[in-house]
Design a protein around this motif. Structure first.
Motif, PDB file in Angstrom:
ATOM      1  N   UNK A  74      -8.629   8.391  22.300  1.00 29.67           N
ATOM      2  CA  UNK A  74      -9.319   7.443  21.510  1.00 29.67           C
ATOM      3  C   UNK A  74      -9.567   8.629  20.802  1.00 29.67           C
ATOM      4  N   UNK A  75     -10.386   9.438  20.451  1.00 29.82           N
ATOM      5  CA  UNK A  75     -10.081  10.497  19.205  1.00 29.82           C
ATOM      6  C   UNK A  75      -8.641  10.105  18.298  1.00 29.82           C
ATOM      7  N   UNK A  76      -8.200  10.932  18.951  1.00 27.51           N
ATOM      8  CA  UNK A  76      -6.118  10.468  18.236  1.00 27.51           C
ATOM      9  C   UNK A  76      -6.199   9.098  17.201  1.00 27.51           C
ATOM     10  N   UNK A  77      -6.599   8.031  18.113  1.00 25.01           N
ATOM     11  CA  UNK A  77      -6.230   6.500  17.703  1.00 25.01           C
ATOM     12  C   UNK A  77      -7.507   6.662  16.293  1.00 25.01           C
ATOM     13  N   UNK A  86      -8.200   9.460  14.780  1.00 24.97           N
ATOM     14  CA  UNK A  86      -8.188   9.794  13.208  1.00 24.97           C
ATOM     15  C   UNK A  86      -6.932   9.377  12.594  1.00 24.97           C
ATOM     16  N   UNK A  87      -6.240   8.348  13.797  1.00 26.55           N
ATOM     17  CA  UNK A  87      -4.682   7.897  12.717  1.00 26.55           C
ATOM     18  C   UNK A  87      -5.562   6.286  11.467  1.00 26.55           C
ATOM     19  N   UNK A  88      -6.448   5.975  12.191  1.00 23.26           N
ATOM     20  CA  UNK A  88      -6.692   5.080  11.207  1.00 23.26           C
ATOM     21  C   UNK A  88      -8.004   5.836   9.629  1.00 23.26           C
ATOM     22  N   UNK A  89      -6.853   5.409   9.309  1.00 27.05           N
ATOM     23  CA  UNK A  89      -7.416   6.469   7.736  1.00 27.05           C
ATOM     24  C   UNK A  89      -7.869   5.283   6.244  1.00 27.05           C
ATOM     25  N   UNK A  90      -7.614   3.952   6.614  1.00 26.28           N
ATOM     26  CA  UNK A  90      -7.116   3.509   5.628  1.00 26.28           C
ATOM     27  C   UNK A  90      -7.887   2.282   6.412  1.00 26.28           C
ATOM     28  N   UNK A  91      -8.958   1.952   5.981  1.00 26.69           N
ATOM     29  CA  UNK A  91      -9.828   0.616   6.122  1.00 26.69           C
ATOM     30  C   UNK A  91      -9.622  -0.502   5.206  1.00 26.69           C
ATOM     31  N   UNK A  92      -8.426  -1.982   5.591  1.00 20.73           N
ATOM     32  CA  UNK A  92      -8.442  -3.080   4.723  1.00 20.73           C
ATOM     33  C   UNK A  92      -9.594  -4.094   3.677  1.00 20.73           C
ATOM     34  N   UNK A  93      -9.964  -4.275   3.748  1.00 19.89           N
ATOM     35  CA  UNK A  93     -11.330  -5.407   3.301  1.00 19.89           C
ATOM     36  C   UNK A  93     -10.771  -6.666   3.836  1.00 19.89           C
ATOM     37  N   UNK A  94     -10.079  -6.825   3.280  1.00 25.83           N
ATOM     38  CA  UNK A  94      -8.748  -8.143   4.702  1.00 25.83           C
ATOM     39  C   UNK A  94      -7.231  -7.789   3.830  1.00 25.83           C
ATOM     40  N   UNK A  95      -6.339  -7.752   5.395  1.00 19.79           N
ATOM     41  CA  UNK A  95      -5.247  -8.130   4.959  1.00 19.79           C
ATOM     42  C   UNK A  95      -4.428  -9.028   5.048  1.00 19.79           C
ATOM     43  N   UNK A  96      -4.660 -10.179   4.285  1.00 21.18           N
ATOM     44  CA  UNK A  96      -4.338 -11.620   4.451  1.00 21.18           C
ATOM     45  C   UNK A  96      -5.022 -12.577   3.257  1.00 21.18           C
ATOM     46  N   UNK A 150       4.384  -4.409   1.231  1.00 20.77           N
ATOM     47  CA  UNK A 150       4.210  -3.419   2.163  1.00 20.77           C
ATOM     48  C   UNK A 150       4.162  -2.561   1.526  1.00 20.77           C
ATOM     49  N   UNK A 151       3.304  -1.700   2.230  1.00 23.26           N
ATOM     50  CA  UNK A 151       2.619  -0.729   1.894  1.00 23.26           C
ATOM     51  C   UNK A 151       2.995   0.910   3.228  1.00 23.26           C
ATOM     52  N   UNK A 152       3.269   1.813   2.153  1.00 21.02           N
ATOM     53  CA  UNK A 152       3.130   2.924   2.869  1.00 21.02           C
ATOM     54  C   UNK A 152       2.751   4.152   1.995  1.00 21.02           C
ATOM     55  N   UNK A 153       2.006   4.757   2.969  1.00 16.91           N
ATOM     56  CA  UNK A 153       1.367   5.646   2.292  1.00 16.91           C
ATOM     57  C   UNK A 153       1.164   7.468   3.408  1.00 16.91           C
ATOM     58  N   UNK A 154       0.727   8.416   2.459  1.00 21.08           N
ATOM     59  CA  UNK A 154       0.793   9.354   3.700  1.00 21.08           C
ATOM     60  C   UNK A 154      -0.157   9.384   5.125  1.00 21.08           C
ATOM     61  N   UNK A 155      -1.108   8.566   4.830  1.00 24.78           N
ATOM     62  CA  UNK A 155      -1.614   8.289   6.362  1.00 24.78           C
ATOM     63  C   UNK A 155      -2.115   7.456   7.589  1.00 24.78           C
ATOM     64  N   UNK A 203       1.510   6.500   9.965  1.00 23.26           N
ATOM     65  CA  UNK A 203       3.182   6.792  10.225  1.00 23.26           C
ATOM     66  C   UNK A 203       4.143   5.247   9.980  1.00 23.26           C
ATOM     67  N   UNK A 204       3.016   3.841  10.119  1.00 25.23           N
ATOM     68  CA  UNK A 204       4.178   2.950  10.210  1.00 25.23           C
ATOM     69  C   UNK A 204       3.002   2.051   8.674  1.00 25.23           C
TER      70      UNK A 204
END
Length: 137
Positions: free
Chosen positions: A31-34, A36-46, A118-123, A125-126
């Motif tokens: 749970x801690x790994x997941x 830590x990986x989700x550092x970006x929270x989008x207001x809306x993806x669609x 498609x948005x690529x960030x350093x935060x 992996x996909x």
């Protein structure tokens, strides 16, 4: 005969001691790994823009917040076709701060459309795929 049986038993037990067993990962560390990986929270993806007039470009703004502990850098943003121009925040996004990605659809052809950015960030992996849709009238 008895020596052969004892030798075989010793060999089998010896080989069993070399078997590899994968360590069990605890549920808490997963749970801690997941998280830590989700550092970006989008207001809306669609985003559905509804009906837009033909020949009038429509800008769609996707906002996100950096919920992690390190700065997020957007490294690449690509529209799914030449009909969608993109722009994005070029500076690093500090923890707790927000930023945006803008997709501008040219609305040249009448009818329903669905496009992606498609948005690529350093935060992460996909790359993140954002969707815009609507109808040109």
């Amino acid at each position: 005969m008895k020596i052969i049986k004892i030798s075989m038993l010793a060999l089998v037990l010896g080989l069993m001691s070399f078997s590899a067993i994968a360590p069990v990962q605890s549920l808490a560390s997963t749970a801690k790994t997941e998280t830590a990986a989700s550092t970006i929270v989008w207001k809306a993806e669609t985003i559905d823009v509804g009906e837009i007039p033909q020949g009038t470009p429509k800008a769609i703004v996707y906002e996100f917040k950096n919920t992690g502990k390190t700065a997020v850098v957007i490294t690449n943003v690509v529209g799914s076709c030449g009909c969608t121009a993109t722009d994005y925040t070029k500076e690093p996004v500090l923890p707790g701060k927000s930023a945006k990605v803008t997709a501008t659809y040219n609305a040249a052809n009448k009818g329903a459309f669905t496009k992606t950015v498609t948005v690529t960030t350093n935060a992460e992996t996909a790359p993140k795929t954002l969707t815009l849709k609507g109808t040109v009238i």
